[in-house]
Scaffold this active site. Structure first.
Site, mmCIF file in Angstrom:
data_model
loop_
_atom_site.group_PDB
_atom_site.id
_atom_site.type_symbol
_atom_site.label_atom_id
_atom_site.label_comp_id
_atom_site.label_asym_id
_atom_site.label_seq_id
_atom_site.Cartn_x
_atom_site.Cartn_y
_atom_site.Cartn_z
ATOM 1 N N THR A 59 0.965 -2.036 -0.138
ATOM 2 C CA THR A 59 0.046 -0.029 0.101
ATOM 3 C C THR A 59 1.054 1.744 -0.375
ATOM 4 O OG1 THR A 59 -1.561 -0.986 1.677
ATOM 5 C CG2 THR A 59 -1.966 1.014 1.326
ATOM 6 N N ASP A 94 -5.400 5.811 -0.966
ATOM 7 C CA ASP A 94 -5.857 6.697 -2.175
ATOM 8 C C ASP A 94 -5.933 7.559 -2.179
ATOM 9 O OD1 ASP A 94 -6.387 3.417 -2.346
ATOM 10 O OD2 ASP A 94 -8.875 3.962 -2.394
ATOM 11 N N ASP A 115 -2.928 -4.894 -2.654
ATOM 12 C CA ASP A 115 -2.709 -5.157 -1.110
ATOM 13 C C ASP A 115 -3.603 -5.891 -0.233
ATOM 14 O OD1 ASP A 115 -4.702 -3.205 -1.694
ATOM 15 O OD2 ASP A 115 -3.834 -1.841 -1.098
HETATM 16 C C1 LIG Z 1 -0.354 3.981 -26.469
HETATM 17 C C2 LIG Z 1 0.142 3.548 -25.620
HETATM 18 C C3 LIG Z 1 -1.126 4.465 -24.798
HETATM 19 C C4 LIG Z 1 -0.895 4.799 -23.018
HETATM 20 C C5 LIG Z 1 -2.030 3.971 -21.959
HETATM 21 C C6 LIG Z 1 -2.167 3.971 -20.798
HETATM 22 C C7 LIG Z 1 -3.219 3.067 -20.520
HETATM 23 C C8 LIG Z 1 -3.150 2.923 -18.963
HETATM 24 C C9 LIG Z 1 -3.832 3.339 -18.760
HETATM 25 C C10 LIG Z 1 -4.760 3.411 -17.154
HETATM 26 C C11 LIG Z 1 -4.478 2.555 -16.523
HETATM 27 C C12 LIG Z 1 -5.478 3.042 -15.629
HETATM 28 C C13 LIG Z 1 -5.301 1.663 -14.297
HETATM 29 C C14 LIG Z 1 -6.009 2.004 -13.018
HETATM 30 C C15 LIG Z 1 -5.947 0.871 -12.866
HETATM 31 C C16 LIG Z 1 -6.850 1.387 -11.212
HETATM 32 C C17 LIG Z 1 -7.099 0.652 -10.083
HETATM 33 C C18 LIG Z 1 -7.326 0.854 -9.025
HETATM 34 O O1 LIG Z 1 -6.420 1.307 -7.969
HETATM 35 O O2 LIG Z 1 -8.689 0.853 -9.013
HETATM 36 C C19 LIG Z 1 -8.811 1.150 -7.820
HETATM 37 C C20 LIG Z 1 -10.484 0.809 -7.434
HETATM 38 C C21 LIG Z 1 -10.998 0.979 -5.808
HETATM 39 O O3 LIG Z 1 -10.516 0.205 -5.159
HETATM 40 P P1 LIG Z 1 -10.792 0.294 -3.864
HETATM 41 O O4 LIG Z 1 -11.679 -0.187 -3.111
HETATM 42 O O5 LIG Z 1 -9.625 0.202 -2.772
HETATM 43 O O6 LIG Z 1 -10.776 1.933 -2.973
HETATM 44 C C22 LIG Z 1 -12.506 2.807 -2.385
HETATM 45 C C23 LIG Z 1 -12.578 3.742 -3.611
HETATM 46 O O7 LIG Z 1 -11.173 4.732 -3.503
HETATM 47 C C24 LIG Z 1 -13.336 4.669 -2.387
HETATM 48 O O8 LIG Z 1 -13.545 5.506 -3.455
HETATM 49 P P2 LIG Z 1 -15.466 5.851 -4.437
HETATM 50 O O9 LIG Z 1 -14.857 4.745 -6.033
HETATM 51 O O10 LIG Z 1 -15.766 5.999 -3.391
HETATM 52 O O11 LIG Z 1 -14.734 7.813 -5.164
HETATM 53 C C25 LIG Z 1 -13.867 5.101 -1.447
HETATM 54 O O12 LIG Z 1 -14.520 5.014 -0.718
HETATM 55 C C26 LIG Z 1 -12.867 3.707 -0.427
HETATM 56 O O13 LIG Z 1 -12.923 4.185 0.464
HETATM 57 C C27 LIG Z 1 -11.680 3.248 -1.110
HETATM 58 O O14 LIG Z 1 -11.655 1.814 0.409
HETATM 59 O O15 LIG Z 1 -10.826 -0.606 -7.496
HETATM 60 C C28 LIG Z 1 -11.124 -0.740 -8.234
HETATM 61 O O16 LIG Z 1 -11.920 -0.437 -8.736
HETATM 62 C C29 LIG Z 1 -10.942 -2.119 -9.168
HETATM 63 C C30 LIG Z 1 -12.063 -2.555 -10.340
HETATM 64 C C31 LIG Z 1 -10.071 -1.891 -11.251
HETATM 65 C C32 LIG Z 1 -10.310 -2.072 -12.728
HETATM 66 C C33 LIG Z 1 -9.461 -1.372 -13.443
HETATM 67 C C34 LIG Z 1 -9.731 -1.170 -14.936
HETATM 68 C C35 LIG Z 1 -8.091 -0.879 -15.319
HETATM 69 C C36 LIG Z 1 -8.305 -1.073 -16.961
HETATM 70 C C37 LIG Z 1 -7.357 -0.679 -17.835
HETATM 71 C C38 LIG Z 1 -6.230 -0.850 -17.710
HETATM 72 C C39 LIG Z 1 -5.624 -0.895 -19.073
HETATM 73 C C40 LIG Z 1 -4.508 -1.187 -19.167
HETATM 74 C C41 LIG Z 1 -3.438 -0.447 -20.755
HETATM 75 C C42 LIG Z 1 -2.129 -0.834 -20.437
HETATM 76 C C43 LIG Z 1 -2.058 -0.198 -21.267
HETATM 77 C C44 LIG Z 1 -0.349 0.013 -21.482
HETATM 78 C C45 LIG Z 1 0.678 0.871 -22.597
HETATM 79 N N1 LIG Z 2 -2.591 -3.417 3.414
HETATM 80 C C1 LIG Z 2 -3.873 -3.531 3.543
HETATM 81 C C2 LIG Z 2 -4.336 -3.202 1.981
HETATM 82 C C3 LIG Z 2 -6.022 -3.705 2.371
HETATM 83 N N2 LIG Z 2 -6.518 -4.692 3.323
HETATM 84 C C4 LIG Z 2 -7.630 -5.496 2.855
HETATM 85 O O1 LIG Z 2 -8.473 -4.945 1.943
HETATM 86 C C5 LIG Z 2 -9.273 -4.115 1.368
HETATM 87 C C6 LIG Z 2 -9.362 -3.150 0.659
HETATM 88 O O2 LIG Z 2 -9.454 -4.151 -0.925
HETATM 89 P P1 LIG Z 2 -8.762 -3.821 -2.241
HETATM 90 O O3 LIG Z 2 -8.982 -4.649 -3.087
HETATM 91 O O4 LIG Z 2 -9.713 -2.433 -2.373
HETATM 92 O O5 LIG Z 2 -7.257 -3.336 -2.220
HETATM 93 C C7 LIG Z 2 -9.575 -3.722 3.103
HETATM 94 O O6 LIG Z 2 -10.532 -2.900 3.423
HETATM 95 C C8 LIG Z 2 -8.606 -4.627 3.480
HETATM 96 O O7 LIG Z 2 -10.027 -5.141 4.100
HETATM 97 C C9 LIG Z 2 -5.628 -4.945 4.434
HETATM 98 O O8 LIG Z 2 -6.012 -4.994 5.341
HETATM 99 N N3 LIG Z 2 -4.353 -4.359 4.555
HETATM 100 MG MG LIG Z 3 -6.325 -1.536 -2.001
HETATM 101 MG MG LIG Z 4 -7.912 1.129 -2.157
#
Ligand SMILES: CCCCCCCC/C=C\CCCCCCCC(=O)OC[C@H](COP(=O)(O)O[C@@H]1[C@H](O)[C@H](OP(=O)(O)O)[C@@H](O)[C@H](O)[C@H]1O)OC(=O)CCCCCCC/C=C\CCCCCCCC
Ligand SMILES: Nc1ccn([C@@H]2O[C@H](COP(=O)(O)O)[C@@H](O)[C@H]2O)c(=O)n1
Ligand SMILES: [Mg+2]
Ligand SMILES: [Mg+2]
Length: 222
Positions: A32, A91, A69
């Site tokens: 993280t 985040d 993580d």
């Molecule tokens: C020709 C070259 C062009 C170059 C282009 C480069 C492209 C590269 C582009 C982008 C890659 C972006 C990747 C982004 C990945 C994001 C992953 C991520 O961290 O998602 C986090 C998300 C939430 O996680 P948490 O549950 O830990 O967080 C919660 C959240 O923050 C809540 O916030 P809220 O939503 O409410 O605002 C909080 O409330 C909460 O507290 C908090 O816990 O995780 C996800 O959503 C999981 C799904 C991830 C989906 C990822 C999709 C990636 C898609 C495409 C990638 C493309 C890669 C291409 C690479 C190409 C390289 C050339």
């Molecule tokens: N250092 C950490 C990070 C995350 N967790 C646990 O994972 C949950 C988040 O999951 P993501 O797939 O969104 O990363 C978080 O709510 C924790 O339960 C942890 O224990 N330690």
């Molecule tokens: Mg996480």
């Molecule tokens: Mg997160």
């Protein structure tokens, strides 16, 4: 939406890597912290210089730590409240660095006050969107809505656009327009999401207060 549909895919893909890190003795908290530091470095070193391609590459390498993580913690059976707090708090730091990096570019050599303001709006509204859920949940509400543009959408839209816009420096003409378009989309989408969440919290809190008042009324009648 991405959280719902893409998370399962990335969980499958990243699980062997998460298992390897655990075998090497790496802790979820270390992932993280290092992931956040990497995102901050990519955003705050490269974006203010207008190096959007390399900034996005660095950020993309580190941003997936946010999926690794939690995966590690779950595999090892050590998910904790502290981990959840650390993950969500960092985040916010990472998001601040990404949109702050865009704002610094437009405030400097990017020289566009409107886009600087839009980037700052993306930063602030994204933080408030996340806060509405955290605060709503802290007062005992389910906050049963995710909304149009969650964190994953904010990151994917802005980073894909930034990475492609960065190809302008390699001679691809006209492609730099993608970043302003993405920032406007994230700004409007975040505003819609904010309204969706506030309306939901308003409804849920009214229902919870009415239920509590009814309970008090029936207790008083006994
Ligand atoms: C020709 C070259 C062009 C170059 C282009 C480069 C492209 C590269 C582009 C982008 C890659 C972006 C990747 C982004 C990945 C994001 C992953 C991520 O961290 O998602 C986090 C998300 C939430 O996680 P948490 O549950 O830990 O967080 C919660 C959240 O923050 C809540 O916030 P809220 O939503 O409410 O605002 C909080 O409330 C909460 O507290 C908090 O816990 O995780 C996800 O959503 C999981 C799904 C991830 C989906 C990822 C999709 C990636 C898609 C495409 C990638 C493309 C890669 C291409 C690479 C190409 C390289 C050339
Ligand atoms: N250092 C950490 C990070 C995350 N967790 C646990 O994972 C949950 C988040 O999951 P993501 O797939 O969104 O990363 C978080 O709510 C924790 O339960 C942890 O224990 N330690
Ligand atoms: Mg996480
Ligand atoms: Mg997160």
């Amino acid at each position: 939406m991405l959280n719902k549909y893409a998370r399962a895919f990335f969980t499958r893909v990243l699980t062997p890597f998460a298992a390897l890190l655990l075998r090497l003795g790496v802790s979820p908290d270390a992932v993280t912290l290092i992931g956040t530091a990497g995102v901050m470095a990519g955003a705050l070193v490269f974006f203010p210089m207008g190096e959007f391609f390399w900034g996005t590459i660095v950020i993309t390498i580190f941003v997936f730590s946010d999926l690794v993580d939690g995966n590690m913690a779950r595999q090892a059976g050590i998910s904790s409240r502290w981990g959840a707090f650390l993950d969500s708090t960092l985040d916010r730091v990472a998001d601040g660095a990404i949109f702050g990096g865009f704002a610094l570019w437009y405030a400097g050599n990017g020289d566009d006050n409107v886009l600087c303001a839009v980037a700052i709006f993306c930063l602030a509204s994204g933080q408030v969107v996340s806060y509405t859920k955290a605060r709503g949940e802290s007062i005992g509400l389910p906050v049963a809505v995710n909304g149009l543009v969650e964190r994953a959408e904010r990151l994917v839209i802005s980073l894909v656009a930034a990475g492609l816009a960065g190809l302008h420096k390699f001679g691809v003409p006209g492609i730099d327009i993608l970043l302003p378009i993405a920032l406007w989309i994230v700004a409007v989408g975040s505003l819609v999401t904010l309204v969706q969440r506030v309306v939901t919290v308003r409804r849920e809190s009214a229902e919870a207060d009415a239920a509590a008042a009814a309970d008090r009324g029936s207790e008083a009648a006994q």
